[in-house]
Design an enzyme around this catalytic site. Structure first.
Site, PDB file in Angstrom:
ATOM      1  CG  ASP A 163      -2.213   0.747   1.035  1.00 42.00           C
ATOM      2  OD1 ASP A 163      -2.361   1.383  -0.020  1.00 42.00           O
ATOM      3  OD2 ASP A 163      -3.075   0.694   1.926  1.00 42.00           O
ATOM      4  CG  HIS A 204      -6.244  -0.909   5.448  1.00 43.75           C
ATOM      5  ND1 HIS A 204      -5.138  -1.630   5.048  1.00 43.75           N
ATOM      6  CD2 HIS A 204      -6.310   0.137   4.589  1.00 43.75           C
ATOM      7  CE1 HIS A 204      -4.579  -1.062   3.996  1.00 43.75           C
ATOM      8  NE2 HIS A 204      -5.278   0.029   3.698  1.00 43.75           N
ATOM      9  CB  CYS A 211      -5.678   3.922  -2.808  1.00 44.82           C
ATOM     10  SG  CYS A 211      -6.418   2.887  -4.092  1.00 44.82           S
TER      11      CYS A 211
HETATM   12  P1  HMG Z   1      -9.587  -5.178 -16.569  1.00 40.64           P
HETATM   13  O1  HMG Z   1      -8.999  -4.195 -17.526  1.00 40.64           O
HETATM   14  O2  HMG Z   1     -11.059  -5.195 -16.423  1.00 40.64           O
HETATM   15  O3  HMG Z   1      -9.016  -6.621 -16.884  1.00 40.64           O
HETATM   16  O4  HMG Z   1      -8.922  -4.902 -15.153  1.00 40.64           O
HETATM   17  P2  HMG Z   1      -9.608  -7.778 -17.781  1.00 40.64           P
HETATM   18  O5  HMG Z   1     -10.051  -8.872 -16.908  1.00 40.64           O
HETATM   19  O6  HMG Z   1     -10.589  -7.214 -18.776  1.00 40.64           O
HETATM   20  O7  HMG Z   1      -8.304  -8.248 -18.591  1.00 40.64           O
HETATM   21  C1  HMG Z   1      -7.684  -7.363 -19.537  1.00 40.64           C
HETATM   22  C2  HMG Z   1      -6.252  -7.827 -19.792  1.00 40.64           C
HETATM   23  O8  HMG Z   1      -5.486  -7.684 -18.596  1.00 40.64           O
HETATM   24  C3  HMG Z   1      -6.116  -9.287 -20.189  1.00 40.64           C
HETATM   25  O9  HMG Z   1      -5.038  -9.364 -21.111  1.00 40.64           O
HETATM   26  C4  HMG Z   1      -5.726  -9.977 -18.921  1.00 40.64           C
HETATM   27  O10 HMG Z   1      -4.961 -11.163 -19.117  1.00 40.64           O
HETATM   28  C5  HMG Z   1      -4.855  -8.923 -18.251  1.00 40.64           C
HETATM   29  P3  HMG Z   1      -5.301  -9.618 -22.676  1.00 40.64           P
HETATM   30  O11 HMG Z   1      -6.030 -10.933 -22.719  1.00 40.64           O
HETATM   31  O12 HMG Z   1      -6.152  -8.471 -23.105  1.00 40.64           O
HETATM   32  O13 HMG Z   1      -3.914  -9.620 -23.228  1.00 40.64           O
HETATM   33  N1  HMG Z   1      -4.915  -9.084 -16.805  1.00 40.64           N
HETATM   34  C6  HMG Z   1      -3.841  -9.216 -16.005  1.00 40.64           C
HETATM   35  N2  HMG Z   1      -2.514  -9.209 -16.242  1.00 40.64           N
HETATM   36  C7  HMG Z   1      -1.703  -9.398 -15.195  1.00 40.64           C
HETATM   37  N3  HMG Z   1      -2.138  -9.575 -13.926  1.00 40.64           N
HETATM   38  C8  HMG Z   1      -3.456  -9.581 -13.646  1.00 40.64           C
HETATM   39  C9  HMG Z   1      -4.344  -9.377 -14.718  1.00 40.64           C
HETATM   40  N4  HMG Z   1      -5.701  -9.323 -14.765  1.00 40.64           N
HETATM   41  C10 HMG Z   1      -6.014  -9.153 -16.038  1.00 40.64           C
HETATM   42  N5  HMG Z   1      -3.884  -9.786 -12.387  1.00 40.64           N
HETATM   43  C11 HMG Z   1      -8.235  -5.652 -12.980  1.00 40.64           C
HETATM   44  C12 HMG Z   1      -9.345  -5.620 -14.002  1.00 40.64           C
HETATM   45  C13 HMG Z   1      -8.818  -6.189 -11.696  1.00 40.64           C
HETATM   46  C14 HMG Z   1      -7.140  -6.568 -13.494  1.00 40.64           C
HETATM   47  C15 HMG Z   1      -7.687  -4.214 -12.810  1.00 40.64           C
HETATM   48  O14 HMG Z   1      -8.770  -3.379 -12.513  1.00 40.64           O
HETATM   49  C16 HMG Z   1      -6.645  -4.095 -11.734  1.00 40.64           C
HETATM   50  O15 HMG Z   1      -5.543  -4.604 -11.855  1.00 40.64           O
HETATM   51  N6  HMG Z   1      -6.978  -3.382 -10.604  1.00 40.64           N
HETATM   52  C17 HMG Z   1      -6.079  -3.242  -9.477  1.00 40.64           C
HETATM   53  C18 HMG Z   1      -6.164  -1.863  -8.879  1.00 40.64           C
HETATM   54  C19 HMG Z   1      -5.280  -1.798  -7.647  1.00 40.64           C
HETATM   55  O16 HMG Z   1      -4.333  -2.540  -7.494  1.00 40.64           O
HETATM   56  N7  HMG Z   1      -5.594  -0.840  -6.731  1.00 40.64           N
HETATM   57  C20 HMG Z   1      -4.859  -0.654  -5.543  1.00 40.64           C
HETATM   58  C21 HMG Z   1      -5.058  -1.733  -4.510  1.00 40.64           C
HETATM   59  S1  HMG Z   1      -6.574  -1.561  -3.591  1.00 40.64           S
HETATM   60  C22 HMG Z   1      -6.155  -0.517  -2.259  1.00 40.64           C
HETATM   61  O17 HMG Z   1      -5.118   0.063  -2.262  1.00 40.64           O
HETATM   62  C23 HMG Z   1      -7.119  -0.424  -1.116  1.00 40.64           C
HETATM   63  C24 HMG Z   1      -6.626  -1.192   0.133  1.00 40.64           C
HETATM   64  O18 HMG Z   1      -5.358  -0.708   0.566  1.00 40.64           O
HETATM   65  C25 HMG Z   1      -7.643  -1.055   1.286  1.00 40.64           C
HETATM   66  C26 HMG Z   1      -8.078   0.381   1.567  1.00 40.64           C
HETATM   67  O19 HMG Z   1      -7.236   1.267   1.826  1.00 40.64           O
HETATM   68  O20 HMG Z   1      -9.306   0.615   1.516  1.00 40.64           O
HETATM   69  C27 HMG Z   1      -6.471  -2.695  -0.158  1.00 40.64           C
HETATM   70 MG    MG Z   2      -5.099   1.090   1.765  1.00 44.67          MG
END
Ligand code: HMG
Ligand code: MG
Length: 307
Positions: A22, A214, A247
């Site tokens: 994070d 958190h 984030c």
């Molecule tokens: P999307 O664009 O909807 O993905 O993203 P998709 O399912 O349509 O796939 C599109 C392409 O991405 C495909 O490739 C997949 O294979 C590839 P293509 O077939 O077109 O060549 N792909 C991936 N590649 C590598 N690793 C993967 C992956 N998934 C799909 N895992 C997705 C949907 C969920 C992937 C995207 O929205 C994403 O990665 N989001 C993450 C955002 C994030 O990390 N945010 C920060 C963390 S949350 C946070 O900080 C809050 C927390 O701390 C708690 C709080 O504070 O409240 C936890």
């Molecule tokens: Mg967080």
């Protein structure tokens, strides 16, 4: 410092360190894989026993953590330390399993706006995305945590009703997750609100032993909110060394509660953490130099001014 305990608090708190994930996911400076590995090793050496190492999300969404495979392939794992990683979907799970991960976390949202911005899904679609991840992870013997973000307020929707958080939380736990971390993503919660949410979750059947908190410290409420959660019986608290991070998909999310600030309060209360505070503050000063900005942690600053 002589501890002054307060009644009704736990004897020991597990700190779930999120700095490498994070913290670093939202820092502008590029941190090398070698520095990330050193950061994680030094956190373990300072006594942290759960260290969220990175995320297996889409590398375009969070470029700072695009080196997850390389990091896990190269870093040393200390005896008795757990290194969970964030996994949003089956593609992420495949990558995590190939890297030898044994603990994962899925991350849901209490609001539709954030589910869309963070996961490109509605709440229902994101739960459908998590279901096979949790199922397969459990079959493979992995431990699974669930986060629920925007538990108190959301930058696009305003205050978030408690019932809405409880509904998503129950659905996440029904997937088979072992722990639920309540995310105050933009740091707007206050202690009474924290207490009301935890009581509502307990009422809904989620045992307090399965809850973690958190807090982001945007409005300076993170420590007060932590104390409120401890009074409710929570014993797992997320924090980020040096208070780094935020984030990338939540406007106005600043760093998490700093681990040093948390440890100062807990040790003052006579609550064990296993953390060596001066050692930890030295790690955060080292990382701050790499990030090119001073640590936002008040305790790191105060201890530094004494050096
Ligand atoms: P999307 O664009 O909807 O993905 O993203 P998709 O399912 O349509 O796939 C599109 C392409 O991405 C495909 O490739 C997949 O294979 C590839 P293509 O077939 O077109 O060549 N792909 C991936 N590649 C590598 N690793 C993967 C992956 N998934 C799909 N895992 C997705 C949907 C969920 C992937 C995207 O929205 C994403 O990665 N989001 C993450 C955002 C994030 O990390 N945010 C920060 C963390 S949350 C946070 O900080 C809050 C927390 O701390 C708690 C709080 O504070 O409240 C936890
Ligand atoms: Mg967080």
């Amino acid at each position: 410092m002589t501890p002054f305990p307060l009644e009704g608090l736990p004897e020991r708190v597990t700190i779930y360190e999120v700095g490498p994930r994070d913290g670093l996911q939202n820092e502008k400076a590029i941190v090398s894989v070698a520095d990330k590995a050193e950061f994680i090793a030094r956190l373990a050496d300072a006594g942290l026993r759960t260290i969220e190492a990175t995320s297996f999300v889409h590398p375009k969404w969070v470029p700072q953590l695009a080196d997850a495979e390389e990091l896990l392939g190269g870093m040393t794992r200390a005896e008795g330390v757990r290194y969970p990683v964030l996994v949003p979907n089956e593609r992420g799970l495949d990558r995590a399993l190939a890297s030898g991960v044994t603990e994962i976390a899925v991350f849901g949202s209490a609001t539709e706006s954030f589910a869309r911005r963070n996961l490109n899904r509605t709440i229902d679609e994101s739960l459908a995305m998590f279901a096979p991840v949790v199922g397969r992870a459990r079959e493979a013997g992995l431990w699974v945590r669930a986060y629920v973000s925007m538990c108190f307020g959301d930058p696009w929707e305003g205050e978030v009703p408690i019932e809405q958080v409880v509904s998503v939380a129950v659905r996440l736990m029904e997937l088979g997750c072992s722990q639920l971390s309540l995310g105050d993503t933009i740091g707007v919660g206050t202690p009474g609100h924290v207490t009301a949410l935890i009581e509502a979750l307990i009422e809904a059947g989620i045992g307090v032993d399965r809850l973690a908190v958190h807090f982001h410290d945007t409005y300076g409420q993170a420590l007060a909110n932590t104390l409120a959660a401890l009074r409710c019986g929570v014993t797992v608290v997320d924090a980020s060394a040096g208070g780094i991070g935020g984030c990338p998909y939540a406007e106005s999310a600043t760093g998490n509660l700093a681990t040093e600030d948390l440890v100062w309060m807990l040790h003052g209360l006579g609550i064990e953490t296993g953390v060596d505070l001066p050692k930890l503050a030295a790690v955060s000063r080292w990382m701050a130099a790499r990030l090119g900005r001073p640590s936002p942690s008040r305790v790191v600053q105060a201890l530094s001014s004494k050096d």
